[in-house]
Write an enzyme that holds these catalytic residues in place. Structure first.
Site, PDB file in Angstrom:
ATOM      1  N   GLY A 101       0.759  -1.235   0.000  1.00  0.00           N
ATOM      2  CA  GLY A 101       0.000   0.000   0.000  1.00  0.00           C
ATOM      3  C   GLY A 101       0.795   1.292   0.000  1.00  0.00           C
ATOM      4  N   ASP A 102       2.125   1.199   0.037  1.00  0.00           N
ATOM      5  CA  ASP A 102       2.904   2.441   0.088  1.00  0.00           C
ATOM      6  C   ASP A 102       4.311   2.233  -0.464  1.00  0.00           C
ATOM      7  OD1 ASP A 102       3.360   5.121   0.605  1.00  0.00           O
ATOM      8  OD2 ASP A 102       3.805   4.839   2.730  1.00  0.00           O
ATOM      9  N   LEU A 103       4.399   1.601  -1.639  1.00  0.00           N
ATOM     10  CA  LEU A 103       5.715   1.379  -2.250  1.00  0.00           C
ATOM     11  C   LEU A 103       6.152   2.666  -2.952  1.00  0.00           C
ATOM     12  CD1 LEU A 103       5.343  -2.246  -3.655  1.00  0.00           C
ATOM     13  CD2 LEU A 103       6.741  -1.500  -1.711  1.00  0.00           C
ATOM     14  N   ASN A 104       6.465   3.660  -2.145  1.00  0.00           N
ATOM     15  CA  ASN A 104       6.866   4.939  -2.717  1.00  0.00           C
ATOM     16  C   ASN A 104       8.375   5.035  -2.876  1.00  0.00           C
ATOM     17  OD1 ASN A 104       8.140   6.242  -0.359  1.00  0.00           O
ATOM     18  ND2 ASN A 104       6.083   6.384   0.498  1.00  0.00           N
TER      19      ASN A 104
END
Length: 423
Positions: free
Chosen positions: A274-277
């Site tokens: 949900g947050d592979l930034n």
């Protein structure tokens, strides 16, 4: 859950440091094998509570370096040599270096102390599942951190802090520090984008095998960062003011309601990171036989936004964040898509929603950054990292339109199958 390290037993103590500072009721006591532990956790930066914004602002921990160091030593039994804050969104993180002792000669010397905000600390089951996922992925060969156990052999400890007017609870964890530089700091090539796409798909695919008795805690129905909850952004739009950006976001939210909500039942469900930034994926370089720099992923960070979602959600989120620092942002999606589909090919309906999902993730990130800046103006530099280029990229995508952007993405992804990928 909740190691006994510094959890309150109902009594309030006064330590020598607080007595000198004139602070009352700042220490909580707990016990470990009958021995009383006392730790000074205040004064913290206390604001008067009142409206919703202030209460949310108060949720973020504000431990000093001295206080954080005391937590590491009392809860995890490690002697701190050096400690410094790390950037964070709504929790508090510290980079911790420990001193070697006769009991820690073989272990790591660098850690990350994670102090969850008061809201997240009310969901210990969720944090427990996230921690077990980190351990599961590491055992499966992914470059995730190791989760350290407390002196009471737990993976978290619940800290109870008396602020004078109320007791605040913070869940505390300690993870090993991972090497590498964030992707945001390096020139990102098409090949690396392809590998990041593969990584996202492999991660979700691997989590199909993960089991835990509290796994249902990942069904976070009103979690603002789950892509299916894009309509929840409407109540935060005021943070944008009156401008074109706000109008674009309103249009995308409406398109999401009209065109994506009806497709959700046709998407394949899975657990999402949900947050592979571009700051949560770490890279290390080595030199190839030709003298070029070859990059490989050395760390995956921040599993706090995990929830049940869909494969196409993970892909859309990854594409959006990989666009942020790119000189050719519109080209990014095709390379990431190609990598992802080498592991998990999308269905026709999933592909048809990809453009709007990427736009929607931009909206989530940009709107919530603006809102959070109102709560934490002191953290503006970190909160607005995405916004520096994000609004420009979102406007470009929106102006080009779905058909044009999809043609670029899908043709680029198709070129990998022919063995001659587009630049």
């Amino acid at each position: 859950m909740g190691g006994p390290g510094c959890r309150g037993s109902g009594a309030t103590f006064q330590c020598q440091r607080c007595a000198v500072a004139g602070v009352q009721g700042c220490c909580r006591a707990g016990s470990k094998s009958g021995r009383s532990l006392r730790i000074c956790l205040f004064p913290l930066d206390i604001m008067s509570s009142g409206d919703d914004q202030q209460s949310q602002a108060l949720a973020k921990p504000t431990f000093s370096e001295v206080q954080a160091s005391a937590l590491v030593e009392s809860v995890f039994g490690l002697k701190v040599f050096k400690i410094q804050p790390l950037p964070s969104y709504d929790d508090q993180n510290f980079h911790v270096c420990i001193s070697r002792t006769k009991d820690t000669t073989d272990g790591p010397t660098e850690y990350v102390l994670k102090i969850s905000n008061t809201k997240s600390s009310k969901t210990p089951d969720l944090i427990e599942v996230q921690s077990h996922i980190i351990m599961f992925l590491r055992a499966a060969g992914f470059p995730t951190a190791s989760v350290c156990r407390t002196k009471g052999d737990n993976i978290t400890s619940l800290m109870s802090v008396d602020s004078g007017s109320e007791i605040k609870n913070y869940l505390v964890r300690l993870l090993t520090y991972l090497p590498g530089r964030p992707i945001a700091e390096i020139p990102i090539s098409p090949q690396l984008l392809y590998e990041i796409g593969r990584l996202a798909a492999k991660l979700d695919k691997t989590l199909e095998k993960f089991h835990h008795p509290k796994l249902s805690s990942l069904h976070r129905e009103n979690f603002i960062w789950n892509l299916k909850n894009v309509p929840l952004l409407e109540k935060y739009l005021y943070a944008l003011g009156q401008n074109r950006n706000r109008e674009i976001v309103k249009q995308i939210i409406q398109l999401f309601k009209d065109e994506v909500m009806s497709k959700l039942s046709h998407f394949r469900e899975c657990i999402n990171h949900g947050d592979l930034n571009d700051h949560n994926i770490l890279i290390e370089s080595s030199e190839s036989a030709f003298g070029d720099a070859v990059y490989q992923v050395s760390g995956i960070l921040d599993f706090d936004d995990m929830s049940y979602g869909y494969y196409v959600f993970e892909l859309a989120i990854t594409i959006m964040y990989m666009m942020i620092e790119s000189k050719n942002p519109i080209q990014v999606g095709g390379h990431v898509l190609a990598g992802f589909e080498s592991i998990i090919p999308l269905t026709t309906v999933e592909r048809s929603a990809l453009f709007l999902l990427v736009c929607s993730r931009f909206c989530q990130s940009l709107v919530m950054a603006a809102y959070s800046c109102q709560l934490h103006p002191e953290n503006e530099e970190y909160l607005m990292i995405t916004a520096k280029t994000g609004w420009k990229h979102l406007q470009q995508m929106f102006d080009m339109g779905q058909k044009t952007v999809e043609e670029i993405w899908f043709e680029t992804a198709k070129s990998y199958k022919s063995g001659i990928p587009c630049d």
